[in-house]
Write a protein that holds these residues in place. Structure first.
Motif, PDB file in Angstrom:
ATOM      1  N   VAL A  44     -15.677   5.441 -53.717  1.00 41.86           N
ATOM      2  CA  VAL A  44     -16.866   5.045 -52.956  1.00 41.86           C
ATOM      3  C   VAL A  44     -17.278   3.621 -53.312  1.00 41.86           C
ATOM      4  O   VAL A  44     -17.566   2.817 -52.418  1.00 41.86           O
ATOM      5  N   LEU A  45     -17.290   3.274 -54.601  1.00 37.82           N
ATOM      6  CA  LEU A  45     -17.637   1.903 -54.989  1.00 37.82           C
ATOM      7  C   LEU A  45     -16.696   0.897 -54.338  1.00 37.82           C
ATOM      8  O   LEU A  45     -17.129  -0.135 -53.822  1.00 37.82           O
ATOM      9  N   SER A  46     -15.406   1.203 -54.347  1.00 38.20           N
ATOM     10  CA  SER A  46     -14.419   0.298 -53.766  1.00 38.20           C
ATOM     11  C   SER A  46     -14.633   0.142 -52.260  1.00 38.20           C
ATOM     12  O   SER A  46     -14.592  -0.978 -51.727  1.00 38.20           O
ATOM     13  N   ALA A  47     -14.888   1.250 -51.579  1.00 34.57           N
ATOM     14  CA  ALA A  47     -15.116   1.193 -50.130  1.00 34.57           C
ATOM     15  C   ALA A  47     -16.403   0.435 -49.811  1.00 34.57           C
ATOM     16  O   ALA A  47     -16.445  -0.341 -48.854  1.00 34.57           O
ATOM     17  N   VAL A  48     -17.447   0.643 -50.610  1.00 34.73           N
ATOM     18  CA  VAL A  48     -18.700  -0.084 -50.384  1.00 34.73           C
ATOM     19  C   VAL A  48     -18.457  -1.579 -50.539  1.00 34.73           C
ATOM     20  O   VAL A  48     -18.919  -2.381 -49.717  1.00 34.73           O
ATOM     21  N   ARG A  49     -17.718  -1.967 -51.549  1.00 34.67           N
ATOM     22  CA  ARG A  49     -17.412  -3.390 -51.729  1.00 34.67           C
ATOM     23  C   ARG A  49     -16.688  -3.955 -50.502  1.00 34.67           C
ATOM     24  O   ARG A  49     -17.007  -5.027 -50.015  1.00 34.67           O
ATOM     25  N   ASP A  50     -15.716  -3.209 -50.000  1.00 34.84           N
ATOM     26  CA  ASP A  50     -14.903  -3.692 -48.884  1.00 34.84           C
ATOM     27  C   ASP A  50     -15.661  -3.708 -47.558  1.00 34.84           C
ATOM     28  O   ASP A  50     -15.349  -4.525 -46.689  1.00 34.84           O
ATOM     29  N   LEU A  51     -16.637  -2.814 -47.384  1.00 32.26           N
ATOM     30  CA  LEU A  51     -17.291  -2.637 -46.086  1.00 32.26           C
ATOM     31  C   LEU A  51     -18.752  -3.102 -46.035  1.00 32.26           C
ATOM     32  O   LEU A  51     -19.328  -3.163 -44.957  1.00 32.26           O
ATOM     33  N   GLY A  81     -27.681   2.572 -60.948  1.00 33.01           N
ATOM     34  CA  GLY A  81     -27.924   1.175 -60.630  1.00 33.01           C
ATOM     35  C   GLY A  81     -26.701   0.444 -60.098  1.00 33.01           C
ATOM     36  O   GLY A  81     -26.641  -0.786 -60.166  1.00 33.01           O
ATOM     37  N   LEU A  82     -25.743   1.192 -59.534  1.00 30.20           N
ATOM     38  CA  LEU A  82     -24.492   0.578 -59.071  1.00 30.20           C
ATOM     39  C   LEU A  82     -24.484   0.267 -57.580  1.00 30.20           C
ATOM     40  O   LEU A  82     -23.719  -0.598 -57.135  1.00 30.20           O
ATOM     41  N   VAL A  83     -25.308   0.979 -56.796  1.00 33.85           N
ATOM     42  CA  VAL A  83     -25.437   0.715 -55.358  1.00 33.85           C
ATOM     43  C   VAL A  83     -26.908   0.759 -54.983  1.00 33.85           C
ATOM     44  O   VAL A  83     -27.732   1.326 -55.710  1.00 33.85           O
ATOM     45  N   VAL A  84     -27.207   0.151 -53.837  1.00 31.92           N
ATOM     46  CA  VAL A  84     -28.538   0.262 -53.240  1.00 31.92           C
ATOM     47  C   VAL A  84     -28.357   0.749 -51.813  1.00 31.92           C
ATOM     48  O   VAL A  84     -27.375   0.425 -51.152  1.00 31.92           O
ATOM     49  N   ARG A  85     -29.317   1.547 -51.372  1.00 27.51           N
ATOM     50  CA  ARG A  85     -29.376   1.999 -49.976  1.00 27.51           C
ATOM     51  C   ARG A  85     -30.651   1.441 -49.390  1.00 27.51           C
ATOM     52  O   ARG A  85     -31.740   1.706 -49.894  1.00 27.51           O
ATOM     53  N   ARG A  93     -32.808   2.842 -38.373  1.00 25.20           N
ATOM     54  CA  ARG A  93     -32.871   4.295 -38.572  1.00 25.20           C
ATOM     55  C   ARG A  93     -31.829   4.777 -39.579  1.00 25.20           C
ATOM     56  O   ARG A  93     -31.878   5.909 -40.037  1.00 25.20           O
ATOM     57  N   LYS A  94     -30.880   3.914 -39.898  1.00 22.40           N
ATOM     58  CA  LYS A  94     -29.789   4.279 -40.802  1.00 22.40           C
ATOM     59  C   LYS A  94     -29.923   3.532 -42.114  1.00 22.40           C
ATOM     60  O   LYS A  94     -30.530   2.473 -42.177  1.00 22.40           O
ATOM     61  N   ASN A  95     -29.312   4.113 -43.152  1.00 25.06           N
ATOM     62  CA  ASN A  95     -29.232   3.429 -44.437  1.00 25.06           C
ATOM     63  C   ASN A  95     -27.925   2.668 -44.524  1.00 25.06           C
ATOM     64  O   ASN A  95     -26.873   3.175 -44.123  1.00 25.06           O
ATOM     65  N   ALA A  96     -27.996   1.453 -45.055  1.00 26.07           N
ATOM     66  CA  ALA A  96     -26.796   0.667 -45.352  1.00 26.07           C
ATOM     67  C   ALA A  96     -26.641   0.640 -46.871  1.00 26.07           C
ATOM     68  O   ALA A  96     -27.615   0.525 -47.602  1.00 26.07           O
ATOM     69  N   VAL A  97     -25.411   0.768 -47.321  1.00 26.81           N
ATOM     70  CA  VAL A  97     -25.117   0.821 -48.745  1.00 26.81           C
ATOM     71  C   VAL A  97     -24.442  -0.483 -49.160  1.00 26.81           C
ATOM     72  O   VAL A  97     -23.559  -0.982 -48.456  1.00 26.81           O
ATOM     73  N   SER A  98     -24.865  -1.027 -50.296  1.00 27.25           N
ATOM     74  CA  SER A  98     -24.275  -2.245 -50.869  1.00 27.25           C
ATOM     75  C   SER A  98     -24.163  -2.077 -52.374  1.00 27.25           C
ATOM     76  O   SER A  98     -24.898  -1.290 -52.978  1.00 27.25           O
ATOM     77  N   LEU A  99     -23.254  -2.840 -52.968  1.00 26.63           N
ATOM     78  CA  LEU A  99     -23.126  -2.855 -54.427  1.00 26.63           C
ATOM     79  C   LEU A  99     -24.218  -3.713 -55.044  1.00 26.63           C
ATOM     80  O   LEU A  99     -24.625  -4.719 -54.460  1.00 26.63           O
ATOM     81  N   THR A 100     -24.632  -3.347 -56.227  1.00 27.12           N
ATOM     82  CA  THR A 100     -25.489  -4.211 -57.038  1.00 27.12           C
ATOM     83  C   THR A 100     -24.562  -5.078 -57.898  1.00 27.12           C
ATOM     84  O   THR A 100     -23.341  -4.868 -57.927  1.00 27.12           O
ATOM     85  N   GLY A 101     -25.127  -6.012 -58.606  1.00 30.29           N
ATOM     86  CA  GLY A 101     -24.330  -6.812 -59.544  1.00 30.29           C
ATOM     87  C   GLY A 101     -23.648  -5.926 -60.571  1.00 30.29           C
ATOM     88  O   GLY A 101     -22.472  -6.125 -60.906  1.00 30.29           O
ATOM     89  N   GLU A 102     -24.392  -4.947 -61.090  1.00 33.90           N
ATOM     90  CA  GLU A 102     -23.800  -4.023 -62.064  1.00 33.90           C
ATOM     91  C   GLU A 102     -22.708  -3.182 -61.412  1.00 33.90           C
ATOM     92  O   GLU A 102     -21.694  -2.875 -62.035  1.00 33.90           O
ATOM     93  N   GLY A 103     -22.896  -2.821 -60.146  1.00 37.02           N
ATOM     94  CA  GLY A 103     -21.864  -2.075 -59.429  1.00 37.02           C
ATOM     95  C   GLY A 103     -20.583  -2.873 -59.299  1.00 37.02           C
ATOM     96  O   GLY A 103     -19.480  -2.339 -59.453  1.00 37.02           O
ATOM     97  N   GLU A 104     -20.717  -4.160 -59.016  1.00 44.94           N
ATOM     98  CA  GLU A 104     -19.544  -5.045 -58.931  1.00 44.94           C
ATOM     99  C   GLU A 104     -18.835  -5.124 -60.277  1.00 44.94           C
ATOM    100  O   GLU A 104     -17.602  -5.041 -60.350  1.00 44.94           O
ATOM    101  N   ARG A 105     -19.599  -5.257 -61.352  1.00 43.06           N
ATOM    102  CA  ARG A 105     -18.996  -5.323 -62.694  1.00 43.06           C
ATOM    103  C   ARG A 105     -18.315  -4.007 -63.053  1.00 43.06           C
ATOM    104  O   ARG A 105     -17.211  -4.002 -63.611  1.00 43.06           O
TER     105      ARG A 105
END
Length: 145
Positions: A44-51, A81-85, A93-105
C-alpha cells in the motif's frame, strides 16, 4: 534416509516455483517485520507513492485489495504517521491518500530490506543465471519478455 515423499509432485515446475515463491515471500516478510512493517502495508505504501494523491477506491483497485482490508491497513499506516487521508481535490466527497515524510522514509527502508531479501533468495545464482532466471520468470508469468 529415504527419499522425500511425493517425488512426482516435488519435481513439477509449478511445485518448485511455489516453493521458491514461498521462500521469497518469507524472506521479504521477515525483512519487512524488522522494519515494523507487514507485506500488505508495504504494498500500500508503494502504491500510494506511485499514485498519490490517490482516492482510496482507486488505490484498492490498483493493487487488488478488498476495500475493507484496505481501510484497516490505511488506518494502521495513518496511526503510524506514514500516510494522510484528506479530501480529494478532484472530488471532495472522496478521500485522497498521500505519503507523509516519515512514510517516504519508511518506504525507502522497506524497499532496501526487500532488495536485500531478494539478494538472499537469488544468492545461489551467478549474475548470468539471475538474468536468465528473471527473463524466464517474466515470460512464464506473462509480465513481459
Amino acid at each position: 534416509m529415504s527419499e522425500a515423499p511425493l517425488p512426482a509432485i516435488r519435481s513439477l515446475p509449478s511445485w518448485l516455483l511455489g516453493r521458491a515463491a514461498a521462500r521469497g515471500r518469507a524472506l521479504v516478510a521477515d525483512a519487512l517485520a524488522e522494519q515494523g512493517m507487514k507485506m500488505w502495508h508495504h504494498v500500500v505504501l508503494s502504491a500510494v507513492r506511485d499514485l498519490a494523491p490517490v482516492a482510496q477506491a482507486e488505490l484498492g483497485r490498483s493493487i487488488g485489495l478488498d476495500p475493507k482490508d484496505l481501510v484497516g491497513i490505511l488506518n494502521d499506516l495513518q496511526a503510524a504517521g506514514l500516510v494522510v487521508r484528506e479530501p480529494d481535490p478532484r472530488d471532495r466527497r472522496k478521500n485522497a491518500v498521500s505519503l507523509t515524510g516519515e512514510g517516504e522514509r519508511m518506504l525507502q527502508r522497506c524497499e532496501e530490506a526487500a532488495r536485500e531479501a531478494n539478494e538472499e533468495l537469488l544468492a545461489p545464482l551467478t549474475a548470468a543465471e539471475r538474468e536468465q532466471f528473471l527473463a524466464a520468470l517474466r515470460r512464464i508469468s506473462g509480465t513481459g519478455g
